[in-house]
Motif scaffolding. Structure first.
Motif, PDB file in Angstrom:
ATOM      1  N   ASN A 257       0.817  -1.210   0.000  1.00 37.21           N
ATOM      2  CA  ASN A 257       0.000   0.000   0.000  1.00 37.21           C
ATOM      3  C   ASN A 257       0.850   1.259   0.000  1.00 37.21           C
ATOM      4  O   ASN A 257       0.443   2.299  -0.506  1.00 37.21           O
ATOM      5  N   GLN A 262       6.104   7.714  -0.415  1.00 34.64           N
ATOM      6  CA  GLN A 262       5.646   7.735   0.975  1.00 34.64           C
ATOM      7  C   GLN A 262       6.664   7.088   1.906  1.00 34.64           C
ATOM      8  O   GLN A 262       6.855   7.529   3.043  1.00 34.64           O
ATOM      9  N   THR A 314      -0.622  15.531   7.719  1.00 33.73           N
ATOM     10  CA  THR A 314      -0.599  14.405   8.645  1.00 33.73           C
ATOM     11  C   THR A 314      -0.123  14.917   9.995  1.00 33.73           C
ATOM     12  O   THR A 314       0.902  15.583  10.087  1.00 33.73           O
ATOM     13  N   TRP A 328       4.726   2.306   9.947  1.00 40.34           N
ATOM     14  CA  TRP A 328       3.659   3.073  10.604  1.00 40.34           C
ATOM     15  C   TRP A 328       3.657   4.515  10.119  1.00 40.34           C
ATOM     16  O   TRP A 328       2.608   5.067   9.776  1.00 40.34           O
ATOM     17  N   LEU A 331       2.514   4.778   6.542  1.00 34.41           N
ATOM     18  CA  LEU A 331       1.088   4.477   6.414  1.00 34.41           C
ATOM     19  C   LEU A 331       0.230   5.658   6.853  1.00 34.41           C
ATOM     20  O   LEU A 331      -0.849   5.887   6.294  1.00 34.41           O
ATOM     21  N   GLN A 332       0.689   6.441   7.839  1.00 38.51           N
ATOM     22  CA  GLN A 332      -0.058   7.637   8.250  1.00 38.51           C
ATOM     23  C   GLN A 332      -0.132   8.633   7.092  1.00 38.51           C
ATOM     24  O   GLN A 332      -1.168   9.254   6.846  1.00 38.51           O
ATOM     25  N   ASN A 334       0.134   7.804   3.925  1.00 34.42           N
ATOM     26  CA  ASN A 334      -0.718   7.150   2.933  1.00 34.42           C
ATOM     27  C   ASN A 334      -2.197   7.412   3.220  1.00 34.42           C
ATOM     28  O   ASN A 334      -2.983   7.726   2.306  1.00 34.42           O
ATOM     29  N   LYS A 335      -2.587   7.307   4.486  1.00 35.58           N
ATOM     30  CA  LYS A 335      -3.997   7.523   4.859  1.00 35.58           C
ATOM     31  C   LYS A 335      -4.402   8.972   4.642  1.00 35.58           C
ATOM     32  O   LYS A 335      -5.525   9.256   4.204  1.00 35.58           O
ATOM     33  N   THR A 336      -3.507   9.897   4.945  1.00 33.64           N
ATOM     34  CA  THR A 336      -3.811  11.316   4.751  1.00 33.64           C
ATOM     35  C   THR A 336      -4.023  11.632   3.278  1.00 33.64           C
ATOM     36  O   THR A 336      -4.956  12.351   2.906  1.00 33.64           O
ATOM     37  N   GLY A 338      -4.990   9.542   0.987  1.00 34.08           N
ATOM     38  CA  GLY A 338      -6.250   8.921   0.580  1.00 34.08           C
ATOM     39  C   GLY A 338      -7.474   9.691   1.024  1.00 34.08           C
ATOM     40  O   GLY A 338      -8.548   9.571   0.421  1.00 34.08           O
ATOM     41  N   ALA A 339      -7.331  10.480   2.102  1.00 36.60           N
ATOM     42  CA  ALA A 339      -8.470  11.236   2.626  1.00 36.60           C
ATOM     43  C   ALA A 339      -8.752  12.499   1.827  1.00 36.60           C
ATOM     44  O   ALA A 339      -9.750  13.185   2.092  1.00 36.60           O
ATOM     45  N   THR A 341     -10.367  13.710  -0.668  1.00 34.42           N
ATOM     46  CA  THR A 341     -11.462  13.378  -1.576  1.00 34.42           C
ATOM     47  C   THR A 341     -12.075  14.636  -2.172  1.00 34.42           C
ATOM     48  O   THR A 341     -11.800  15.754  -1.722  1.00 34.42           O
TER      49      THR A 341
END
Length: 397
Positions: A257, A262, A314, A328, A331-332, A334-336, A338-339, A341
């Motif tokens: 992922n 990243q 982030t 970790w 991934l933080q 990565n999530k940011t 993805g958010a 939108t």
């Protein structure tokens, strides 16, 4: 200091528009554009081998640049500021008047490419044409500027661009076109497509309080002037990048992922925090400038010209960053990403129009800001503890 001699300093204008093409005369600015009002011109540099003298490099660069500006005509315009006396606000737009771009020809014949690439090089600014120029100064200064410096064994093309007008994706699209014109003489290209995105139901030009359009008299609490930052240059090889990506994904379950970028960013952020001396409870931020063209719904054209950059932030604590691994941290981020939108981006723009706030060109304490990402076509420039090109021959200032 380095001995650089300026040979000429001229304005290059676009070729005449005698083909009857339909070009926008005025370009209104969106919240994405206006948020860069107080920033300095973004600056980058490319290094090339020394050309054959028979190529007549400077004259060819100027003539091909003129042809490229005929296509990418907003660069040759100027910023216009209108004072709205009825409510003490200001509005801005780009007047595509063909005023031209700055072109500096310089020489540093005692300097080699290896000298320039040394990590302890402390004279970077001398290869750039727009040091300290703020975006709002585009009302009188060119929106794009170049400095071509001939070295002992190579050439540096340093350039600065007004971030109100364009982002990295559009800049590199311009460079590809300019390169093709220079190399092949081709001048027939599809007409420029402007991004043209604007909030539905929101009138423009956007009105910004006068107080938000002038320089701040002093840094605010918790902010650090960019001029006080130290500059550091370092390189990630392809092998290092692959190893970091494999390690990050291995730590989060091997799902792949986490992207290469990243993983590198997570590694850099963790390294800065580990050596920062921050207490475990202190809040830290990583702010990533990112292309939002394909994140809007409906998406705007991928190659459209303009400034479509959002800022994904982030947030965590120094303790969590140090106490967890590379996977970790990556991934933080990565999530940011993805958010970001369509709904979140539009919400930001709608809220911004209601209460415009334009930040100063300052760096917030405990914050890592990343711009010019290779995912958008450029190099990676990191502030708040680092200043790093992601691609070896592509630098940012």
């Amino acid at each position: 200091m380095v001995d650089i001699v300026v040979i000429s300093d001229t304005i290059v204008r676009p070729e005449s528009y005698e083909d009857g093409s339909d070009r926008a005369k005025t370009i209104h600015l969106t919240p994405w554009d206006l948020s860069f009002l107080r920033t300095e011109y973004a600056q980058r540099a490319l290094i090339f081998p020394k050309p054959d003298p028979e190529t007549h490099m400077i004259s060819q660069l100027k003539s091909s640049l003129s042809a490229a500006l005929k296509i990418f005509y907003p660069y040759a315009g100027r910023l216009v500021k209108t004072h709205n006396e009825d409510d003490e606000t200001a509005s801005f737009f780009i007047d595509c008047d063909g005023s031209g771009v700055r072109f500096v020809h310089a020489a540093a014949v005692t300097v080699s490419v290896s000298d320039v690439l040394r990590p302890d090089n402390d004279y970077w600014s001398e290869f750039f044409p727009a040091n300290g120029v703020k975006s709002w100064e585009g009302v009188s200064k060119p929106l794009l500027a170049f400095q071509v410096t001939e070295l002992k064994d190579g050439v540096i093309i340093g350039f600065g661009y007004n971030h109100l007008v364009t982002d990295g994706a559009s800049v590199w699209s311009f460079f590809k076109t300019w390169t093709e014109i220079f190399s092949t003489g081709r001048k027939e290209f599809p007409p420029l497509s402007l991004c043209g995105w604007f909030l539905g139901g929101i009138g423009y030009p956007v009105r910004v309080p006068i107080s938000e359009t002038v320089p701040s008299p002093s840094p605010s609490h918790g902010l650090v002037a960019a001029s006080t930052l130290q500059k550091k240059i370092f390189r990630f090889t392809s092998r290092h990048v692959s190893e970091l990506k494999a390690k990050a994904n291995g730590e989060v379950g091997g799902s792949d992922n986490v992207s290469s970028f990243q993983a590198v960013l997570g590694h850099t952020w963790r390294s800065i925090i580990r050596n920062s001396g921050l207490g475990p409870e202190e809040v830290i931020h990583c702010k990533l400038a990112m292309d939002i063209r394909q994140r809007l719904n409906p998406p705007v054209e991928k190659e459209c010209f303009g400034n479509m950059v959002g800022l994904a932030t982030t947030t965590t604590t120094a303790g969590d960053m140090v106490g967890n691994g590379l996977g970790w941290a990556a991934l933080q981020i990565n999530k940011t990403v993805g958010a970001q939108t369509n709904e979140e981006l539009r919400r930001f723009a709608e809220d911004w129009v209601k209460d415009p706030k334009i930040p100063n060109r300052l760096v917030v304490n405990n914050s890592l800001t990343v711009a010019g990402s290779p995912r958008r076509g450029g190099s990676t420039c990191m502030e708040g503890g680092a200043h790093a090109p992601y691609k070896f021959y592509n630098f940012c200032l």
